[in-house]
Design a protein around this motif. Structure first.
Motif, PDB file in Angstrom:
ATOM      1  N   GLN A 135      19.691  30.523 -16.115  1.00  0.00           N
ATOM      2  CA  GLN A 135      18.947  29.723 -15.144  1.00  0.00           C
ATOM      3  C   GLN A 135      17.502  29.579 -15.607  1.00  0.00           C
ATOM      4  OE1 GLN A 135      21.039  30.573 -10.932  1.00  0.00           O
ATOM      5  NE2 GLN A 135      19.334  31.862 -11.382  1.00  0.00           N
ATOM      6  N   THR A 156      17.587  19.091 -13.679  1.00  0.00           N
ATOM      7  CA  THR A 156      17.547  20.166 -12.705  1.00  0.00           C
ATOM      8  C   THR A 156      18.545  19.922 -11.574  1.00  0.00           C
ATOM      9  OG1 THR A 156      15.784  19.082 -11.467  1.00  0.00           O
ATOM     10  CG2 THR A 156      15.115  20.714 -13.128  1.00  0.00           C
ATOM     11  N   SER A 177      25.399  24.973  -9.709  1.00  0.00           N
ATOM     12  CA  SER A 177      24.514  26.126  -9.558  1.00  0.00           C
ATOM     13  C   SER A 177      25.321  27.276  -8.995  1.00  0.00           C
ATOM     14  CB  SER A 177      23.303  25.814  -8.672  1.00  0.00           C
ATOM     15  OG  SER A 177      23.692  25.606  -7.335  1.00  0.00           O
ATOM     16  N   TYR A 183      23.840  34.194  -8.298  1.00  0.00           N
ATOM     17  CA  TYR A 183      23.551  34.580  -9.686  1.00  0.00           C
ATOM     18  C   TYR A 183      22.673  35.827  -9.704  1.00  0.00           C
ATOM     19  CZ  TYR A 183      21.818  33.776 -14.505  1.00  0.00           C
ATOM     20  OH  TYR A 183      21.489  33.874 -15.825  1.00  0.00           O
ATOM     21  N   ARG A 237      15.817  23.849 -10.469  1.00  0.00           N
ATOM     22  CA  ARG A 237      15.878  24.621 -11.715  1.00  0.00           C
ATOM     23  C   ARG A 237      16.988  24.069 -12.591  1.00  0.00           C
ATOM     24  NH1 ARG A 237      16.966  30.342  -9.472  1.00  0.00           N
ATOM     25  NH2 ARG A 237      15.332  30.738 -10.977  1.00  0.00           N
ATOM     26  N   VAL A 295      20.198  24.813 -15.015  1.00  0.00           N
ATOM     27  CA  VAL A 295      21.277  25.779 -15.199  1.00  0.00           C
ATOM     28  C   VAL A 295      21.978  25.340 -16.476  1.00  0.00           C
ATOM     29  CG1 VAL A 295      23.365  26.804 -14.231  1.00  0.00           C
ATOM     30  CG2 VAL A 295      21.513  26.082 -12.701  1.00  0.00           C
ATOM     31  N   TRP A 350      17.723  24.059  -5.734  1.00  0.00           N
ATOM     32  CA  TRP A 350      17.943  25.509  -5.594  1.00  0.00           C
ATOM     33  C   TRP A 350      17.541  25.916  -4.187  1.00  0.00           C
ATOM     34  CZ3 TRP A 350      20.720  28.850  -8.023  1.00  0.00           C
ATOM     35  CH2 TRP A 350      20.546  30.212  -7.748  1.00  0.00           C
TER      36      TRP A 350
END
Length: 187
Positions: free
Chosen positions: A161, A183, A43, A47, A98, A100, A186
């Motif tokens: 994402q 996932t 991750s 971002y 999440r 990526v 996050w």
């Protein structure tokens, strides 16, 4: 995905951040290929779509065993002056999740035409009729410049994402640490 480690790129007056990120990510890719790993995800905590950037931090997610196995490879050799990394730490309790993933775009009509001509034996004129200039897509996602280990070709790896979720979803990651289904935490 109950553990992580974070790698921070340090500023360098001789190299732009994008160059260093490409070098770091390339080393990670080679290490994941060597390990034949499908259980480590990545991750990018910083971002951003505006401005479009991956930032200067990369998080690696996995089990403590998987991350220890990766770090035992000494894959960061040569980057010591450019990175600082954390210990392998447990993921905090209250997190979201999440995906990526890699996102591919048709960014060059001319390249698509050459490929079509080669694959279908068409003339340039036939390929132009089949693939108009309007077929090009202009991506607005952060990216990293990479070189494929299998073909030695340079390419741009666009990173997308997914939406935040309350529950994790298990699955496999590719040798870039990306997945459309699995996932990562996050936080």
């Amino acid at each position: 995905m109950d553990y992580y480690l974070e790698i921070r790129l340090l500023p360098d007056p001789e190299f732009p951040l994008s160059f260093l990120f490409g070098a770091l990510y390339g080393k990670l890719h080679r290490a994941l290929v060597t390990l034949e790993s499908d259980d480590i995800g990545v991750s990018f905590p910083d971002y951003s779509l505006s401005p479009r950037a991956l930032g200067n931090r990369l998080r690696l997610h996995g089990t403590e065993t998987a991350l220890s196995r990766l770090m035992a490879q000494d894959w960061l050799r040569g980057m010591a002056d450019h990175v600082r990394y954390s210990e392998i730490l447990p993921v905090p309790d209250a997190v979201h999740y999440r995906t990526v993933a890699r996102r591919q775009f048709k960014t060059s009509s001319e390249r698509l035409r050459r490929r079509r001509m080669k694959r279908k034996g068409e003339t340039h004129e036939q390929a132009v009729r089949a693939i108009p200039d309007s077929a090009e897509q202009t991506p607005n996602l952060p990216f990293v410049h990479m070189r494929s280990q299998s073909t030695d070709q340079h390419f741009v790896l666009f990173i997308e994402q997914g939406e935040l979720r309350d529950q994790p979803k298990a699955g496999q990651f590719n040798t870039y640490g990306l997945s459309r289904q699995a996932t990562v935490p996050w936080f």
